[in-house]
Design a protein around this motif. Structure first.
Motif, PDB file in Angstrom:
ATOM      1  N   THR A   1       9.178   3.599 -10.892  1.00 13.66           N
ATOM      2  CA  THR A   1       8.242   2.915 -11.774  1.00 13.66           C
ATOM      3  C   THR A   1       6.969   3.728 -11.922  1.00 13.66           C
ATOM      4  O   THR A   1       6.613   4.500 -11.029  1.00 13.66           O
ATOM      5  N   THR A   2       6.293   3.545 -13.030  1.00 18.19           N
ATOM      6  CA  THR A   2       4.980   4.154 -13.209  1.00 18.19           C
ATOM      7  C   THR A   2       3.935   3.171 -12.709  1.00 18.19           C
ATOM      8  O   THR A   2       4.156   1.957 -12.674  1.00 18.19           O
ATOM      9  N   LEU A   3       2.795   3.712 -12.313  1.00 20.80           N
ATOM     10  CA  LEU A   3       1.712   2.893 -11.771  1.00 20.80           C
ATOM     11  C   LEU A   3       0.542   2.857 -12.732  1.00 20.80           C
ATOM     12  O   LEU A   3       0.266   3.828 -13.430  1.00 20.80           O
ATOM     13  N   ARG A   4      -0.150   1.747 -12.727  1.00 22.68           N
ATOM     14  CA  ARG A   4      -1.387   1.609 -13.489  1.00 22.68           C
ATOM     15  C   ARG A   4      -2.543   1.619 -12.490  1.00 22.68           C
ATOM     16  O   ARG A   4      -2.312   1.487 -11.280  1.00 22.68           O
ATOM     17  N   PRO A   5      -3.770   1.769 -12.946  1.00 17.28           N
ATOM     18  CA  PRO A   5      -4.899   1.717 -12.020  1.00 17.28           C
ATOM     19  C   PRO A   5      -4.946   0.380 -11.277  1.00 17.28           C
ATOM     20  O   PRO A   5      -4.745  -0.679 -11.879  1.00 17.28           O
ATOM     21  N   GLY A   6      -5.197   0.450  -9.983  1.00 14.80           N
ATOM     22  CA  GLY A   6      -5.302  -0.759  -9.181  1.00 14.80           C
ATOM     23  C   GLY A   6      -5.163  -0.452  -7.707  1.00 14.80           C
ATOM     24  O   GLY A   6      -5.079   0.710  -7.296  1.00 14.80           O
ATOM     25  N   PHE A   7      -5.117  -1.499  -6.915  1.00 15.77           N
ATOM     26  CA  PHE A   7      -5.010  -1.351  -5.469  1.00 15.77           C
ATOM     27  C   PHE A   7      -3.556  -1.495  -5.029  1.00 15.77           C
ATOM     28  O   PHE A   7      -2.880  -2.449  -5.382  1.00 15.77           O
ATOM     29  N   LEU A   8      -3.101  -0.530  -4.259  1.00 12.37           N
ATOM     30  CA  LEU A   8      -1.786  -0.521  -3.630  1.00 12.37           C
ATOM     31  C   LEU A   8      -2.010  -0.983  -2.193  1.00 12.37           C
ATOM     32  O   LEU A   8      -2.990  -0.576  -1.564  1.00 12.37           O
ATOM     33  N   ARG A   9      -1.125  -1.831  -1.668  1.00 15.19           N
ATOM     34  CA  ARG A   9      -1.281  -2.304  -0.286  1.00 15.19           C
ATOM     35  C   ARG A   9       0.031  -2.099   0.464  1.00 15.19           C
ATOM     36  O   ARG A   9       1.089  -2.504  -0.017  1.00 15.19           O
ATOM     37  N   ALA A  10      -0.061  -1.475   1.626  1.00 16.59           N
ATOM     38  CA  ALA A  10       1.101  -1.280   2.496  1.00 16.59           C
ATOM     39  C   ALA A  10       0.873  -2.067   3.777  1.00 16.59           C
ATOM     40  O   ALA A  10      -0.187  -1.951   4.399  1.00 16.59           O
ATOM     41  N   VAL A  11       1.851  -2.871   4.156  1.00 12.67           N
ATOM     42  CA  VAL A  11       1.752  -3.711   5.351  1.00 12.67           C
ATOM     43  C   VAL A  11       2.631  -3.114   6.445  1.00 12.67           C
ATOM     44  O   VAL A  11       3.814  -2.833   6.225  1.00 12.67           O
ATOM     45  N   SER A  12       2.015  -2.913   7.612  1.00 13.68           N
ATOM     46  CA  SER A  12       2.720  -2.344   8.752  1.00 13.68           C
ATOM     47  C   SER A  12       2.283  -3.071  10.015  1.00 13.68           C
ATOM     48  O   SER A  12       1.082  -3.149  10.292  1.00 13.68           O
ATOM     49  N   ALA A  13       3.233  -3.602  10.748  1.00 13.58           N
ATOM     50  CA  ALA A  13       2.950  -4.304  12.005  1.00 13.58           C
ATOM     51  C   ALA A  13       1.868  -5.364  11.835  1.00 13.58           C
ATOM     52  O   ALA A  13       0.967  -5.490  12.652  1.00 13.58           O
ATOM     53  N   GLY A  14       1.932  -6.098  10.739  1.00 10.44           N
ATOM     54  CA  GLY A  14       0.984  -7.183  10.497  1.00 10.44           C
ATOM     55  C   GLY A  14      -0.366  -6.748   9.973  1.00 10.44           C
ATOM     56  O   GLY A  14      -1.192  -7.582   9.636  1.00 10.44           O
ATOM     57  N   GLU A  15      -0.618  -5.458   9.922  1.00  9.98           N
ATOM     58  CA  GLU A  15      -1.878  -4.946   9.388  1.00  9.98           C
ATOM     59  C   GLU A  15      -1.616  -4.336   8.029  1.00  9.98           C
ATOM     60  O   GLU A  15      -0.542  -3.794   7.781  1.00  9.98           O
ATOM     61  N   SER A  16      -2.613  -4.424   7.133  1.00 10.36           N
ATOM     62  CA  SER A  16      -2.409  -3.820   5.827  1.00 10.36           C
ATOM     63  C   SER A  16      -3.450  -2.744   5.575  1.00 10.36           C
ATOM     64  O   SER A  16      -4.570  -2.817   6.067  1.00 10.36           O
ATOM     65  N   ARG A  17      -3.009  -1.721   4.845  1.00 14.25           N
ATOM     66  CA  ARG A  17      -3.896  -0.645   4.407  1.00 14.25           C
ATOM     67  C   ARG A  17      -3.847  -0.626   2.897  1.00 14.25           C
ATOM     68  O   ARG A  17      -2.774  -0.735   2.299  1.00 14.25           O
ATOM     69  N   GLU A  18      -5.032  -0.492   2.281  1.00 13.80           N
ATOM     70  CA  GLU A  18      -5.108  -0.483   0.830  1.00 13.80           C
ATOM     71  C   GLU A  18      -5.653   0.839   0.326  1.00 13.80           C
ATOM     72  O   GLU A  18      -6.474   1.479   0.985  1.00 13.80           O
ATOM     73  N   PHE A  19      -5.185   1.198  -0.866  1.00 11.02           N
ATOM     74  CA  PHE A  19      -5.595   2.434  -1.521  1.00 11.02           C
ATOM     75  C   PHE A  19      -5.790   2.149  -3.004  1.00 11.02           C
ATOM     76  O   PHE A  19      -4.985   1.439  -3.611  1.00 11.02           O
TER      77      PHE A  19
END
Length: 131
Positions: free
Chosen positions: A44-62
């Motif tokens: 898929t292509t991405l549009r501007p915005g925040f991506l969030r990855a969840v790992s071990a109950g914690e999330s990191r955003e970019f």
């Protein structure tokens, strides 16, 4: 069924993330989507915005300004035009990106106005998400 998938986030400048994640929330151009283990293969292509990855109950955003995501049953790889960890994103930075997108929209050919208007709206939504 696996509990995690490999998540990799790369921009032209650097590798921003590489870790096991339980889910990755993506700002897709066709709508937001969540990649999880055993996901059907998708690009898929991405549009501007925040991506969030969840790992071990914690999330990191970019913050991503666009790019592509390749999703498989065991991994999600994101090739971003530009990606910045959320903690490095300021409201001023987002306002400048929004202003740049607005200038591009104002100068766009009539057949591109819809696409550029969506980018302007996406940056406005990112500014709101910072509040």
């Amino acid at each position: 069924m696996a509990d995690t998938l490999q998540f990799d986030l790369v921009s032209p400048e650097r590798m921003l993330a590489s870790f096991e994640a339980s889910e990755v929330l993506l700002p897709g151009t066709e709508g937001d989507m969540t990649a999880m283990p055993d996901h059907a293969p998708t690009i898929t292509t991405l549009r501007p915005g925040f991506l969030r990855a969840v790992s071990a109950g914690e999330s990191r955003e970019f913050l991503v300004t666009g790019g592509f995501a390749e999703i498989t049953a065991t991994s999600t790889s994101v090739l971003a035009e530009q990606a910045i960890p959320r903690e490095e994103v300021s409201r001023e930075m987002l306002e400048e990106l929004h202003a740049q997108a607005t200038r591009v929209h104002e100068e766009a050919a009539p057949e591109n106005k819809d696409v550029t208007a969506k980018v302007v709206a996406d940056f406005a939504a990112a500014i709101e998400a910072m509040a």
